[in-house]
Design a protein around this motif. Structure first.
Motif, short mmCIF file in Angstrom:
data_model
loop_
_atom_site.label_atom_id
_atom_site.label_comp_id
_atom_site.label_asym_id
_atom_site.label_seq_id
_atom_site.Cartn_x
_atom_site.Cartn_y
_atom_site.Cartn_z
N ASP A 71 46.57 -1.22 55.21
CA ASP A 71 46.73 0.03 54.45
C ASP A 71 46.11 1.17 55.26
OD1 ASP A 71 48.00 -1.11 52.21
OD2 ASP A 71 46.06 -1.81 51.45
N ASN A 86 46.82 7.28 56.26
CA ASN A 86 48.06 8.05 56.12
C ASN A 86 49.20 7.18 56.65
OD1 ASN A 86 46.97 10.68 55.21
ND2 ASN A 86 45.97 10.66 57.22
N GLY A 87 50.26 7.08 55.91
CA GLY A 87 51.40 6.27 56.35
C GLY A 87 51.69 5.14 55.38
N ARG A 88 52.72 4.39 55.72
CA ARG A 88 53.19 3.31 54.85
C ARG A 88 52.34 2.05 55.06
NH1 ARG A 88 59.51 2.52 55.49
NH2 ARG A 88 58.97 0.99 53.88
N THR A 89 52.23 1.27 53.98
CA THR A 89 51.53 -0.02 54.05
C THR A 89 52.40 -1.02 54.82
OG1 THR A 89 50.38 0.37 51.96
CG2 THR A 89 50.60 -1.91 52.70
N ARG A 90 51.77 -1.75 55.69
CA ARG A 90 52.48 -2.76 56.49
C ARG A 90 52.05 -4.15 56.03
NH1 ARG A 90 50.63 1.13 60.18
NH2 ARG A 90 48.94 -0.22 60.91
N GLN A 91 53.02 -5.06 55.87
CA GLN A 91 52.72 -6.41 55.37
C GLN A 91 53.64 -7.43 56.03
OE1 GLN A 91 51.98 -7.08 51.08
NE2 GLN A 91 53.56 -8.69 51.18
N ARG A 135 48.02 -7.77 55.25
CA ARG A 135 48.37 -6.43 54.79
C ARG A 135 47.45 -5.40 55.45
NH1 ARG A 135 50.66 -4.59 49.72
NH2 ARG A 135 49.96 -2.49 49.20
#
Length: 470
Positions: A374, A377-382, A372
């Protein structure tokens, strides 16, 4: 004419030599009578070695079938066989043609499916066992069977299909000394169903059973189990299944069995831009001591992000001493904070893991890693993926009813030379006592003969009587 006394040397030769010869003959006959059972050697025995290969995958666009809830009719024919994978060590030398399996002649039950290409094993099998010699180890048991599996390994194409049909390679070896009837059964994890394996039928729950093969002693062959992986099965990772075989024979009592697990390996995904995840295989050596899981998380995006990794382990495998930055969420789940990862950077983690003896015997198993990122700024990527867990104990565990070596294996245990097998120690002691007794008798006879000769030589020689002359 008056008779003349014989010289002392002649009398000693006349009486001493026969006595000495009889004594020697008695000792030799006693030794020969006891030696044959002592000098017999025991024959050796070897077993075939199997290895696993990864099956090919075949993406499918149809929807997954529902998991079976009822038991199908008992299958009457076995799945088709194919050539087994190459062995890692040279096979035993054999002077007879390679054993083959009996091909089914009746159509397979249950659902119809494309038939895999069939062939018969062409690799030579082990030489026929020889009967053990008197006083050696017990004869090999007539029943014995071994199974090895590959893995259900999925490619990145899995993420573009509602379900994927692939195959699981299963290799079976008759390690016994007689022809056997071998049955195969397997259990699939949640999210996987049988895709129409010829000769196999549902047995309730997620278990399946197949018809019987007739395999000669030493026969080794493979078959392909067709499975369908649901498009959402990745949400349940880690996933593992098991395969079992049972062997019986009309001329042998009881049965022999063996089993081995297999892992369902998913590629990293679902694909998300800006993040990459890698995990190495975990391997436990023969000692069963702790091993390590290596994980690498990369930030392939354009902004810095905080990294976190979560490791999910199967039952029996734990991380008892997580490194700094890691915490145990539950016995099978460990969460690690990796700190800030700059854009284009990558960081790694080594997590010590342990496994119970039962879990090591059930290997191969599968674990899962969730990565993951975080960003500020921006969306969390997983993304997440699965990794393979192997153990040498799974291969080193004895196979039920497998033939035991009876000959010299090169290195013996420290107390092996002192072990009395089949009364051989008693025979050795008897021979040694007889030889010692014979030697004492010979020495005594020689001493008596020498004493007699000396006494005769020291006595004055009597003058021969003179005949009066007329």
């Amino acid at each position: 004419m008056a008779s003349m006394d014989a010289p002392p040397r002649s009398r000693a030769w006349r009486y001493g030599v026969p006595l000495l010869g009889a004594t020697l003959a008695l000792g030799v006959l006693a030794a020969i009578a006891a030696v044959p059972g002592w000098a017999t050697a025991a024959p050796g025995a070897t077993g075939p070695v199997a290895m696993t290969t990864e099956p090919d995958t075949d993406p499918g666009g149809d929807t997954p079938s529902a998991e079976p809830t009822e038991t199908d009719p008992e299958p009457t024919t076995p799945p088709p066989t194919i050539d087994p994978p190459e062995e890692t060590t040279p096979p035993p030398t054999a002077t007879t043609p390679a054993p083959t399996t009996d091909a089914p002649e009746t159509p397979a039950p249950t659902t119809a499916a494309p038939t895999p290409v069939t062939s018969t094993p062409t690799r030579p099998g082990p030489p026929p066992p020889r009967p053990p010699a008197p006083g050696s180890a017990p004869a090999p048991k007539p029943l014995g069977v071994r199974v090895t599996t590959g893995d259900v390994r999925l490619t990145p194409a899995y993420w573009n299909a509602p379900s994927t049909v692939t195959t699981l390679r299963v290799t079976v070896t008759n390690t016994g000394t007689t022809a056997e009837e071998i049955r195969l059964s397997y259990t699939l994890p949640a999210g996987l169903t049988d895709a129409g394996t010829k000769g196999c039928a549902a047995a309730g729950g997620r278990a399946y059973r197949c018809g019987r093969w007739t395999a000669k002693a030493g026969a080794r062959f493979s078959t392909l189990v067709r499975v369908r992986v649901a498009g959402d099965a990745w949400r349940r990772m880690p996933l593992s299944g098991s395969v079992a075989v049972t062997a019986s024979a009309a001329d042998a009592n009881g049965t022999a069995s063996d089993n081995e697990g297999f892992a369902v390996l998913f590629p990293p995904g679902p694909p998300v831009p800006g993040i990459a995840l890698e995990a190495d295989e975990v391997a436990f050596d023969i000692s069963g001591s702790a091993s390590e899981l290596a994980v690498r998380l990369a930030n392939t995006g354009t902004v810095d992000a905080s990294g976190r990794v979560e490791v999910v382990l199967p039952a029996g495998v734990t991380a008892p001493a997580p490194p700094p930055g890691c915490a145990t969420v539950d016995p099978t789940r460990t969460r690690c904070d990796l700190g800030a990862i700059p854009a284009g950077g990558r960081t790694g983690l080594r997590l010590p893991v342990e496994a119970t003896p039962e879990a090591q015997r059930d290997a191969p198993l599968a674990g899962a890693v969730i990565g993951r990122l975080d960003p500020r700024n921006g969306r969390t990527r997983q993304v997440q993926m699965s990794f393979r867990i192997t153990a040498a104990a799974a291969l080193a565990s004895p196979v039920a009813a497998a033939p035991a070596p009876t000959g010299s294996q090169g290195v013996l245990p420290a107390d092996a030379a002192l072990t009395d097998r089949g009364g051989s120690g008693s025979a050795r002691r008897t021979v040694i006592i007889l030889i010692a007794a014979s030697a004492l008798v010979v020495v005594l006879a020689l001493w008596l003969a020498t004493t007699s000769l000396r006494r005769r030589f020291t006595e004055p020689v009597a003058e021969p009587a003179r005949v009066p002359q007329e």
